[in-house]
Design a protein around this motif. Structure first.
Motif, PDB file in Angstrom:
ATOM      1  N   MET A   1      58.369  25.237 -24.678  1.00  0.00           N
ATOM      2  CA  MET A   1      58.259  26.106 -25.844  1.00  0.00           C
ATOM      3  C   MET A   1      56.875  25.987 -26.460  1.00  0.00           C
ATOM      4  O   MET A   1      56.304  24.900 -26.514  1.00  0.00           O
ATOM      5  N   ALA A   2      56.353  27.101 -26.919  1.00  0.00           N
ATOM      6  CA  ALA A   2      55.080  27.122 -27.631  1.00  0.00           C
ATOM      7  C   ALA A   2      55.241  27.983 -28.876  1.00  0.00           C
ATOM      8  O   ALA A   2      56.127  28.839 -28.955  1.00  0.00           O
ATOM      9  N   VAL A   3      54.386  27.744 -29.840  1.00  0.00           N
ATOM     10  CA  VAL A   3      54.420  28.496 -31.091  1.00  0.00           C
ATOM     11  C   VAL A   3      53.063  29.156 -31.283  1.00  0.00           C
ATOM     12  O   VAL A   3      52.056  28.474 -31.493  1.00  0.00           O
ATOM     13  N   ALA A   4      53.040  30.475 -31.171  1.00  0.00           N
ATOM     14  CA  ALA A   4      51.795  31.236 -31.323  1.00  0.00           C
ATOM     15  C   ALA A   4      51.698  31.785 -32.736  1.00  0.00           C
ATOM     16  O   ALA A   4      52.703  32.152 -33.352  1.00  0.00           O
ATOM     17  N   LEU A   5      50.495  31.841 -33.231  1.00  0.00           N
ATOM     18  CA  LEU A   5      50.238  32.294 -34.601  1.00  0.00           C
ATOM     19  C   LEU A   5      49.163  33.375 -34.565  1.00  0.00           C
ATOM     20  O   LEU A   5      48.100  33.173 -33.979  1.00  0.00           O
ATOM     21  N   ILE A  82      54.339  34.432 -36.757  1.00  0.00           N
ATOM     22  CA  ILE A  82      54.526  33.260 -35.902  1.00  0.00           C
ATOM     23  C   ILE A  82      55.573  33.598 -34.849  1.00  0.00           C
ATOM     24  O   ILE A  82      56.660  34.085 -35.183  1.00  0.00           O
ATOM     25  N   GLY A  83      55.245  33.353 -33.590  1.00  0.00           N
ATOM     26  CA  GLY A  83      56.165  33.631 -32.498  1.00  0.00           C
ATOM     27  C   GLY A  83      56.518  32.374 -31.732  1.00  0.00           C
ATOM     28  O   GLY A  83      55.638  31.567 -31.415  1.00  0.00           O
ATOM     29  N   VAL A  84      57.796  32.208 -31.443  1.00  0.00           N
ATOM     30  CA  VAL A  84      58.278  31.040 -30.699  1.00  0.00           C
ATOM     31  C   VAL A  84      58.735  31.508 -29.323  1.00  0.00           C
ATOM     32  O   VAL A  84      59.613  32.371 -29.213  1.00  0.00           O
ATOM     33  N   GLY A  85      58.121  30.970 -28.288  1.00  0.00           N
ATOM     34  CA  GLY A  85      58.453  31.380 -26.927  1.00  0.00           C
ATOM     35  C   GLY A  85      57.575  30.659 -25.930  1.00  0.00           C
ATOM     36  O   GLY A  85      57.353  29.454 -26.045  1.00  0.00           O
ATOM     37  N   ASP A  86      57.043  31.407 -24.977  1.00  0.00           N
ATOM     38  CA  ASP A  86      56.179  30.837 -23.950  1.00  0.00           C
ATOM     39  C   ASP A  86      54.761  31.376 -24.093  1.00  0.00           C
ATOM     40  O   ASP A  86      54.553  32.517 -24.510  1.00  0.00           O
ATOM     41  N   VAL A  87      53.798  30.546 -23.734  1.00  0.00           N
ATOM     42  CA  VAL A  87      52.395  30.948 -23.674  1.00  0.00           C
ATOM     43  C   VAL A  87      51.870  30.595 -22.293  1.00  0.00           C
ATOM     44  O   VAL A  87      52.053  29.469 -21.826  1.00  0.00           O
ATOM     45  N   ALA A 103      55.691  34.202 -26.643  1.00  0.00           N
ATOM     46  CA  ALA A 103      55.338  33.723 -27.986  1.00  0.00           C
ATOM     47  C   ALA A 103      54.321  34.651 -28.644  1.00  0.00           C
ATOM     48  O   ALA A 103      54.408  34.941 -29.845  1.00  0.00           O
ATOM     49  N   TRP A 104      53.352  35.137 -27.855  1.00  0.00           N
ATOM     50  CA  TRP A 104      52.359  36.067 -28.397  1.00  0.00           C
ATOM     51  C   TRP A 104      52.997  37.400 -28.769  1.00  0.00           C
ATOM     52  O   TRP A 104      52.667  37.994 -29.801  1.00  0.00           O
ATOM     53  N   TRP A 105      53.912  37.888 -27.931  1.00  0.00           N
ATOM     54  CA  TRP A 105      54.579  39.157 -28.247  1.00  0.00           C
ATOM     55  C   TRP A 105      55.382  39.020 -29.540  1.00  0.00           C
ATOM     56  O   TRP A 105      55.368  39.914 -30.390  1.00  0.00           O
ATOM     57  N   GLY A 123      54.685  39.710 -52.165  1.00  0.00           N
ATOM     58  CA  GLY A 123      54.112  38.372 -52.031  1.00  0.00           C
ATOM     59  C   GLY A 123      54.477  37.649 -50.758  1.00  0.00           C
ATOM     60  O   GLY A 123      53.913  36.589 -50.474  1.00  0.00           O
ATOM     61  N   VAL A 124      55.413  38.190 -49.968  1.00  0.00           N
ATOM     62  CA  VAL A 124      55.748  37.519 -48.709  1.00  0.00           C
ATOM     63  C   VAL A 124      54.569  37.650 -47.758  1.00  0.00           C
ATOM     64  O   VAL A 124      53.962  38.709 -47.644  1.00  0.00           O
ATOM     65  N   ARG A 125      54.214  36.560 -47.100  1.00  0.00           N
ATOM     66  CA  ARG A 125      53.024  36.551 -46.250  1.00  0.00           C
ATOM     67  C   ARG A 125      53.272  35.931 -44.875  1.00  0.00           C
ATOM     68  O   ARG A 125      52.361  35.878 -44.053  1.00  0.00           O
ATOM     69  N   THR A 126      54.493  35.453 -44.627  1.00  0.00           N
ATOM     70  CA  THR A 126      54.782  34.751 -43.378  1.00  0.00           C
ATOM     71  C   THR A 126      56.052  35.300 -42.754  1.00  0.00           C
ATOM     72  O   THR A 126      57.048  35.513 -43.452  1.00  0.00           O
ATOM     73  N   SER A 127      56.013  35.528 -41.448  1.00  0.00           N
ATOM     74  CA  SER A 127      57.208  35.960 -40.726  1.00  0.00           C
ATOM     75  C   SER A 127      57.270  35.214 -39.399  1.00  0.00           C
ATOM     76  O   SER A 127      56.253  35.048 -38.723  1.00  0.00           O
ATOM     77  N   VAL A 128      58.466  34.757 -39.047  1.00  0.00           N
ATOM     78  CA  VAL A 128      58.674  34.007 -37.809  1.00  0.00           C
ATOM     79  C   VAL A 128      59.685  34.750 -36.949  1.00  0.00           C
ATOM     80  O   VAL A 128      60.731  35.186 -37.450  1.00  0.00           O
ATOM     81  N   GLN A 129      59.363  34.907 -35.669  1.00  0.00           N
ATOM     82  CA  GLN A 129      60.301  35.518 -34.732  1.00  0.00           C
ATOM     83  C   GLN A 129      60.397  34.661 -33.480  1.00  0.00           C
ATOM     84  O   GLN A 129      59.399  34.118 -33.014  1.00  0.00           O
ATOM     85  N   TRP A 130      61.611  34.545 -32.958  1.00  0.00           N
ATOM     86  CA  TRP A 130      61.854  33.866 -31.695  1.00  0.00           C
ATOM     87  C   TRP A 130      61.923  34.903 -30.577  1.00  0.00           C
ATOM     88  O   TRP A 130      62.502  35.980 -30.763  1.00  0.00           O
ATOM     89  N   ALA A 131      61.345  34.572 -29.448  1.00  0.00           N
ATOM     90  CA  ALA A 131      61.509  35.442 -28.288  1.00  0.00           C
ATOM     91  C   ALA A 131      62.971  35.453 -27.850  1.00  0.00           C
ATOM     92  O   ALA A 131      63.481  36.452 -27.351  1.00  0.00           O
ATOM     93  N   GLU A 132      63.657  34.320 -28.059  1.00  0.00           N
ATOM     94  CA  GLU A 132      65.088  34.198 -27.802  1.00  0.00           C
ATOM     95  C   GLU A 132      65.708  33.428 -28.967  1.00  0.00           C
ATOM     96  O   GLU A 132      65.004  32.815 -29.762  1.00  0.00           O
ATOM     97  N   ASP A 133      67.020  33.449 -29.072  1.00  0.00           N
ATOM     98  CA  ASP A 133      67.731  32.703 -30.111  1.00  0.00           C
ATOM     99  C   ASP A 133      67.297  33.133 -31.508  1.00  0.00           C
ATOM    100  O   ASP A 133      66.900  32.320 -32.344  1.00  0.00           O
ATOM    101  N   GLN A 134      67.375  34.443 -31.772  1.00  0.00           N
ATOM    102  CA  GLN A 134      66.948  34.982 -33.056  1.00  0.00           C
ATOM    103  C   GLN A 134      67.790  34.486 -34.229  1.00  0.00           C
ATOM    104  O   GLN A 134      67.409  34.681 -35.383  1.00  0.00           O
ATOM    105  N   ALA A 135      68.908  33.827 -33.959  1.00  0.00           N
ATOM    106  CA  ALA A 135      69.765  33.345 -35.046  1.00  0.00           C
ATOM    107  C   ALA A 135      69.035  32.358 -35.948  1.00  0.00           C
ATOM    108  O   ALA A 135      69.368  32.215 -37.129  1.00  0.00           O
ATOM    109  N   LYS A 136      68.029  31.669 -35.411  1.00  0.00           N
ATOM    110  CA  LYS A 136      67.297  30.685 -36.205  1.00  0.00           C
ATOM    111  C   LYS A 136      66.344  31.331 -37.205  1.00  0.00           C
ATOM    112  O   LYS A 136      65.910  30.678 -38.154  1.00  0.00           O
ATOM    113  N   GLU A 137      66.003  32.587 -37.000  1.00  0.00           N
ATOM    114  CA  GLU A 137      64.978  33.227 -37.817  1.00  0.00           C
ATOM    115  C   GLU A 137      65.358  33.286 -39.292  1.00  0.00           C
ATOM    116  O   GLU A 137      64.508  33.123 -40.169  1.00  0.00           O
TER     117      GLU A 137
END
Length: 204
Positions: A1-5, A82-87, A103-105, A123-137
């Motif tokens: 797993m990698a976390v791309a920003l 922020i994307g969680v997946g593969d790089v 992760a980049w997508w 004022g929201v400035r951060t968003s996180v998405q998972w390539a899989e397992d979106q339940a954690k978002e």
């Protein structure tokens, strides 16, 4: 797993001195690198007003966003996907490594989703998405939205005081650097919500 920003500066075209703004972004990236060491690809500007980074750990990426926002000179600000997946590194050019992966997508999709979210949650400035397992978002984005709400209300001094508090500086030290009383520092940290950020920060 990698976390791309992937991040960009908010309303950057409205700045008269864009060179100064770019220098401020470089300094903010350096501030994040110093406080969140060990990035697989430290945050750095890419093209225009965008910047990118890669972390092995989601908590590191989320904390880096906080430092980036606090280190930018008010009223400059950034939004970050922020994307969680593969790089994957697929090649190299004169500009550096060519990368791809889920992760980049996901990071790009997260960044693009912020425009609509900002209309609903100012004022929201951060968003996180998972390539899989979106339940954690839901949980991570809920935390990020609450933190963003606090930081988006800061003025220039409140940003500096909050960052100093995260660094473990005493209120006496902060008061001396700002030229104000220790009581004024204490009141600012309490009223602005910076103490909440400090309570959640475990690095100093």
């Amino acid at each position: 797993m990698a976390v791309a920003l992937i991040g960009d500066l908010v309303n950057s075209r409205s700045w008269d001195d864009r060179a100064a703004l770019q220098r401020a972004l470089l300094a903010a990236c350096d501030a994040a690198n110093q406080r969140i060491p060990g990035a697989e690809q430290p945050p750095e500007p890419t093209i225009g007003d965008e910047f990118q980074a890669v972390y092995a750990d989601l908590a590191d990426a989320v904390d880096a966003v906080l430092v980036l926002r606090l280190a930018l000179p008010h009223p400059a600000d950034c939004r970050v996907g922020i994307g969680v997946g593969d790089v994957a590194v697929v090649g190299a050019t004169s500009y550096g490594l060519t990368q791809d992966g889920s992760a980049w997508w996901a990071a790009r999709a997260a960044l693009e989703s912020l425009e609509a979210r900002e209309r609903r949650v100012p004022g929201v400035r951060t968003s996180v998405q998972w390539a899989e397992d979106q339940a954690k978002e839901e949980y991570v984005n809920g935390y990020a939205a609450c933190r963003d709400h606090i930081v988006s209300g800061f003025d220039a001094r409140q940003r500096r005081l909050a960052l100093g508090a995260l660094d473990g500086r005493t209120q006496a030290e902060l008061a001396e650097s700002e030229g104000i009383t220790r009581s004024a520092v204490s009141q600012s940290l309490r009223k602005s919500g910076a103490l909440v950020l400090k309570e959640l920060w475990t690095r100093a």
